[in-house]
Design a protein around this motif. Structure first.
Motif, short mmCIF file in Angstrom:
data_model
loop_
_atom_site.label_atom_id
_atom_site.label_comp_id
_atom_site.label_asym_id
_atom_site.label_seq_id
_atom_site.Cartn_x
_atom_site.Cartn_y
_atom_site.Cartn_z
N VAL A 135 -26.26 -3.51 14.29
CA VAL A 135 -26.70 -4.77 13.73
C VAL A 135 -25.98 -5.89 14.45
N ASP A 136 -26.71 -6.70 15.19
CA ASP A 136 -26.14 -7.80 15.95
C ASP A 136 -26.56 -9.12 15.33
N LEU A 137 -26.02 -9.42 14.18
CA LEU A 137 -26.36 -10.66 13.51
C LEU A 137 -25.15 -11.56 13.50
N ASP A 138 -25.30 -12.73 14.03
CA ASP A 138 -24.24 -13.72 14.00
C ASP A 138 -24.64 -14.76 12.96
N ALA A 139 -23.93 -14.79 11.86
CA ALA A 139 -24.29 -15.67 10.76
C ALA A 139 -24.35 -17.13 11.20
N ALA A 140 -23.55 -17.51 12.16
CA ALA A 140 -23.55 -18.90 12.61
C ALA A 140 -24.85 -19.27 13.32
N GLU B 126 -27.81 -2.28 4.65
CA GLU B 126 -26.63 -2.55 3.81
C GLU B 126 -25.52 -3.24 4.61
N THR B 127 -25.29 -2.78 5.83
CA THR B 127 -24.27 -3.39 6.69
C THR B 127 -24.60 -4.86 6.97
N ALA B 128 -25.85 -5.12 7.32
CA ALA B 128 -26.26 -6.49 7.60
C ALA B 128 -26.20 -7.35 6.35
N PHE B 129 -26.63 -6.78 5.23
CA PHE B 129 -26.59 -7.52 3.96
C PHE B 129 -25.16 -7.92 3.62
N LEU B 130 -24.24 -6.99 3.71
CA LEU B 130 -22.85 -7.29 3.38
C LEU B 130 -22.27 -8.35 4.31
N LYS B 131 -22.57 -8.23 5.59
CA LYS B 131 -22.06 -9.20 6.56
C LYS B 131 -22.59 -10.60 6.25
N SER C 148 -24.03 -11.69 3.37
CA SER C 148 -23.68 -12.20 2.04
C SER C 148 -22.23 -12.64 1.98
N ARG C 149 -21.35 -12.00 2.73
CA ARG C 149 -19.96 -12.48 2.80
C ARG C 149 -19.91 -13.88 3.39
N ARG C 150 -20.73 -14.13 4.36
CA ARG C 150 -20.73 -15.43 5.04
C ARG C 150 -21.36 -16.53 4.18
N PHE C 151 -22.44 -16.21 3.47
CA PHE C 151 -23.20 -17.24 2.78
C PHE C 151 -23.06 -17.28 1.26
N HIS C 152 -22.26 -16.40 0.68
CA HIS C 152 -22.15 -16.37 -0.78
C HIS C 152 -21.70 -17.74 -1.29
N PRO C 153 -22.33 -18.23 -2.35
CA PRO C 153 -21.99 -19.56 -2.87
C PRO C 153 -20.51 -19.73 -3.22
N ASP C 154 -19.85 -18.68 -3.67
CA ASP C 154 -18.43 -18.79 -4.00
C ASP C 154 -17.57 -19.13 -2.78
N ARG C 155 -18.05 -18.80 -1.60
CA ARG C 155 -17.30 -19.10 -0.38
C ARG C 155 -17.58 -20.52 0.12
N VAL D 247 -27.03 -21.01 -1.73
CA VAL D 247 -27.69 -20.34 -2.86
C VAL D 247 -29.06 -19.83 -2.44
N ALA D 248 -29.81 -20.65 -1.72
CA ALA D 248 -31.15 -20.24 -1.27
C ALA D 248 -31.08 -19.06 -0.30
N LEU D 249 -30.14 -19.10 0.63
CA LEU D 249 -30.00 -18.00 1.59
C LEU D 249 -29.58 -16.71 0.89
N THR D 250 -28.66 -16.83 -0.05
CA THR D 250 -28.21 -15.65 -0.79
C THR D 250 -29.35 -15.04 -1.60
N ALA D 251 -30.16 -15.89 -2.22
CA ALA D 251 -31.31 -15.40 -2.99
C ALA D 251 -32.30 -14.69 -2.06
N ALA D 252 -32.55 -15.26 -0.89
CA ALA D 252 -33.46 -14.63 0.07
C ALA D 252 -32.92 -13.29 0.55
N LEU D 253 -31.61 -13.22 0.78
CA LEU D 253 -30.99 -11.95 1.21
C LEU D 253 -31.10 -10.90 0.12
N ASN D 254 -30.84 -11.29 -1.13
CA ASN D 254 -30.93 -10.34 -2.24
C ASN D 254 -32.35 -9.81 -2.40
#
Length: 87
Positions: free
Chosen positions: A4-9, A40-45, A47-54, A67-74
């Protein structure tokens, strides 16, 4: 397991992200037999980056985007994990 080569930035704007297929959001090949470990690996990566708590110190606009990105990921993760929903 698929790499999985996803760069959240480098993720697109929220409206563009919403237009991506669930497969594209996680960078997995579009197929019925999905590598759930890669999802699951991509989701965790992501969601860690975009979770609203962060995003506590971010601007209100960035928090709403988070919030919108996290909802779309879920939603994407939920669909890809369910073979009936994927079909």
């Amino acid at each position: 397991m698929t790499s999985v080569d996803l760069d959240a930035a480098e993720l697109p704007a929220t409206r563009d992200f919403a237009r991506l297929s669930h497969f594209e959001k996680f960078g997995v090949p579009e197929a019925f037999a999905v590598d759930l470990d890669a999802v699951e690996t991509a989701f965790l990566k992501l969601s860690r980056r975009f979770h609203p708590d962060r995003q506590a110190g971010a601007s209100p606009r960035e928090r709403v985007k988070s919030v919108a990105l996290t909802a779309a990921l879920n939603e994407a993760r939920s669909v890809l994990k369910d073979p009936v929903a994927r079909a």
